[in-house]
Design an enzyme around this catalytic site. Sequence first.
Site, mmCIF file in Angstrom:
data_model
loop_
_atom_site.group_PDB
_atom_site.id
_atom_site.type_symbol
_atom_site.label_atom_id
_atom_site.label_comp_id
_atom_site.label_asym_id
_atom_site.label_seq_id
_atom_site.Cartn_x
_atom_site.Cartn_y
_atom_site.Cartn_z
ATOM 1 N N ASP A 137 -9.982 34.906 -9.945
ATOM 2 C CA ASP A 137 -10.330 36.280 -10.298
ATOM 3 C C ASP A 137 -11.172 36.917 -9.194
ATOM 4 O O ASP A 137 -11.335 36.358 -8.106
ATOM 5 C CB ASP A 137 -11.019 36.330 -11.668
ATOM 6 C CG ASP A 137 -12.418 35.710 -11.670
ATOM 7 O OD1 ASP A 137 -12.912 35.292 -10.618
ATOM 8 O OD2 ASP A 137 -13.023 35.652 -12.767
ATOM 9 N N HIS A 165 -14.796 34.379 -17.657
ATOM 10 C CA HIS A 165 -15.299 35.602 -17.037
ATOM 11 C C HIS A 165 -14.686 36.814 -17.723
ATOM 12 O O HIS A 165 -13.702 36.710 -18.464
ATOM 13 C CB HIS A 165 -14.961 35.635 -15.540
ATOM 14 C CG HIS A 165 -15.554 34.502 -14.774
ATOM 15 N ND1 HIS A 165 -15.204 34.210 -13.472
ATOM 16 C CD2 HIS A 165 -16.475 33.560 -15.118
ATOM 17 C CE1 HIS A 165 -15.879 33.161 -13.049
ATOM 18 N NE2 HIS A 165 -16.655 32.751 -14.029
ATOM 19 N N HIS A 178 -18.558 22.055 -19.705
ATOM 20 C CA HIS A 178 -19.843 22.549 -19.216
ATOM 21 C C HIS A 178 -21.001 22.110 -20.104
ATOM 22 O O HIS A 178 -22.060 22.721 -20.094
ATOM 23 C CB HIS A 178 -19.807 24.080 -19.140
ATOM 24 C CG HIS A 178 -18.908 24.616 -18.075
ATOM 25 N ND1 HIS A 178 -17.538 24.627 -18.187
ATOM 26 C CD2 HIS A 178 -19.178 25.154 -16.858
ATOM 27 C CE1 HIS A 178 -17.008 25.154 -17.099
ATOM 28 N NE2 HIS A 178 -17.978 25.485 -16.278
ATOM 29 N N LYS A 191 -25.382 30.042 -8.322
ATOM 30 C CA LYS A 191 -24.747 29.131 -7.369
ATOM 31 C C LYS A 191 -25.508 29.073 -6.046
ATOM 32 O O LYS A 191 -25.519 28.039 -5.373
ATOM 33 C CB LYS A 191 -23.305 29.559 -7.136
ATOM 34 C CG LYS A 191 -22.441 29.435 -8.385
ATOM 35 C CD LYS A 191 -21.034 29.949 -8.165
ATOM 36 C CE LYS A 191 -20.214 29.786 -9.442
ATOM 37 N NZ LYS A 191 -18.845 30.300 -9.305
ATOM 38 N N GLN A 236 -23.559 34.584 -11.559
ATOM 39 C CA GLN A 236 -22.934 33.987 -10.388
ATOM 40 C C GLN A 236 -23.964 33.625 -9.318
ATOM 41 O O GLN A 236 -23.786 32.672 -8.555
ATOM 42 C CB GLN A 236 -21.892 34.942 -9.797
ATOM 43 C CG GLN A 236 -20.670 35.146 -10.667
ATOM 44 C CD GLN A 236 -19.805 33.903 -10.764
ATOM 45 O OE1 GLN A 236 -19.961 32.954 -10.008
ATOM 46 N NE2 GLN A 236 -18.889 33.892 -11.720
ATOM 47 N N LYS A 287 -9.350 22.715 -10.209
ATOM 48 C CA LYS A 287 -10.265 23.629 -10.896
ATOM 49 C C LYS A 287 -9.583 24.917 -11.353
ATOM 50 O O LYS A 287 -10.070 25.599 -12.253
ATOM 51 C CB LYS A 287 -11.454 23.947 -9.991
ATOM 52 C CG LYS A 287 -12.632 24.536 -10.719
ATOM 53 C CD LYS A 287 -13.845 24.598 -9.820
ATOM 54 C CE LYS A 287 -14.987 25.300 -10.557
ATOM 55 N NZ LYS A 287 -14.688 26.714 -10.828
ATOM 56 N N THR A 345 -14.208 37.225 -8.621
ATOM 57 C CA THR A 345 -15.434 36.587 -8.146
ATOM 58 C C THR A 345 -15.189 35.645 -6.973
ATOM 59 O O THR A 345 -16.149 35.091 -6.430
ATOM 60 C CB THR A 345 -16.124 35.805 -9.279
ATOM 61 O OG1 THR A 345 -15.270 34.745 -9.714
ATOM 62 C CG2 THR A 345 -16.439 36.722 -10.451
ATOM 63 N N ARG A 346 -13.947 35.450 -6.575
ATOM 64 C CA ARG A 346 -13.638 34.547 -5.460
ATOM 65 C C ARG A 346 -12.891 35.321 -4.365
ATOM 66 O O ARG A 346 -11.876 35.969 -4.654
ATOM 67 C CB ARG A 346 -12.765 33.370 -5.918
ATOM 68 C CG ARG A 346 -13.319 32.599 -7.099
ATOM 69 C CD ARG A 346 -14.603 31.851 -6.753
ATOM 70 N NE ARG A 346 -14.995 30.931 -7.801
ATOM 71 C CZ ARG A 346 -15.743 31.243 -8.859
ATOM 72 N NH1 ARG A 346 -16.155 32.489 -9.021
ATOM 73 N NH2 ARG A 346 -16.079 30.337 -9.764
ATOM 74 N N HIS A 382 -19.068 23.420 -4.621
ATOM 75 C CA HIS A 382 -19.213 23.960 -5.974
ATOM 76 C C HIS A 382 -20.346 23.252 -6.696
ATOM 77 O O HIS A 382 -20.470 22.026 -6.620
ATOM 78 C CB HIS A 382 -17.915 23.803 -6.767
ATOM 79 C CG HIS A 382 -17.965 24.487 -8.094
ATOM 80 N ND1 HIS A 382 -18.392 23.847 -9.237
ATOM 81 C CD2 HIS A 382 -17.672 25.770 -8.461
ATOM 82 C CE1 HIS A 382 -18.348 24.702 -10.248
ATOM 83 N NE2 HIS A 382 -17.917 25.868 -9.810
#
Length: 422
Positions: free
Chosen positions: A69, A106, A198, A297, A294, A182, A71-72, A172
């Site tokens: 999505d 997300h 998680h 990270k 986010q 993933k 976010t990458r 990650h």
Amino acid sequence: MKIRLAYGREGMEIDVPDRNLAGVLEMGQAAPLAEPANALERQLLEPIGGPPLADLARRAESACVVISDITRPVPNTLLLPPVLRTLEEKGIGRENIVILVATGLHRPSTHAELEAMVGPRVLRDYRVVDHHAGTLGEQRFLGLTSRKTPVYIDREYCDAELKITTGFIEPHLMAGFSGGRKLVAPGCAGELTIKALHSPAFLEDAGCCEGSIDGNPLHHELLEIARMAGHDFIVNVSLDQHGAVTGVFAGDPVEAHGQGVAFVRQSARATIARPADIVITTSAGYPLDLTYYQAVKGMTAALPVVREGGMLIIAAKCEEGLGSPSFTQMATSFRTADAFVASIMTNPVVTDQWQLEECARAARKAEIVLVSPGVAGKYGDALFVRTVSSVGEALAQGFKKFGEAATVAVIPKGPYTLVGVA
């Protein structure tokens, strides 16, 4: 010394006194590929550890191509056209190809984001759909893993005869490295599966951290889930600090990903001689620092180079705020990291708690100071990390706490850099 940080869309320049600077930790100098499109075409014809994509396509009548999505920063406009062309040339009709956005839990993609991610032509000519982890009717139950994780995977993915995932490989905070398996889970997994993956049962294991693969129980769980769901071919890339492609790793999902991990482990590595009193880091700028969720990270990625009891300053714009409503409520409900951790050990897993658990892990080692004017103005002291409006303000507080001779390390693109002590 003036140092430029990845912050939002525009970046941020900071000034660190030369006498205090212990090091600027940046990704290694892996050379960008001169012709990444050609490298990709060669990998599709001569992949790592398996048959060419064309051979796989000849045997199938339908295909699902999974993408990350917003976010990458995956270069989908480079990766998708040759993959889609190969599928159609070998007999899979366009109407039988779906591009599935691996949103995990997300938020859904906007139309503008989808257009930016795949390009206007692909968005117009192909069916591009978001995964909806919270909609049980859109998932298929595949059974339990050997660790009793319930496996729910998107029906679009399960029902396709040929299953392809794209993506890029980076360190990650939980799975060791992104990419490969993933994209299947948690990317295309149902909410019950994502919550199990998680849970503290995984995240409190010391092996669930950046750079850890062999001793990482989450990595092995994701591999098992991918085997259960089926995973035929990956197209992964590595990127430099400017987003240029430095490597292409296509083919067998395990072998190609393994080669990519080995490459990124070297190209993303940066070290200093000893842990610093103060570490200034980021969440790598847009799109990864859209939210505080986010931005976590960037915190965990910096932990190997900050000393116990030190200060970790993270600059993240967070233009969309803290994150989802559930995460926002959770993040503003606990005055200390210990209070939050105590609560999750005795209650069922709830959506998004894992990211706050990772934040708590960072806060147990160092004082966390978030530089995000919007968050500081709106939430003030509501978080269990401190918020300020500038790196200069945070750094001054660090020198006051540790003395004018305090050592400072800087990580301009936090989660993309695999840092350590030499």
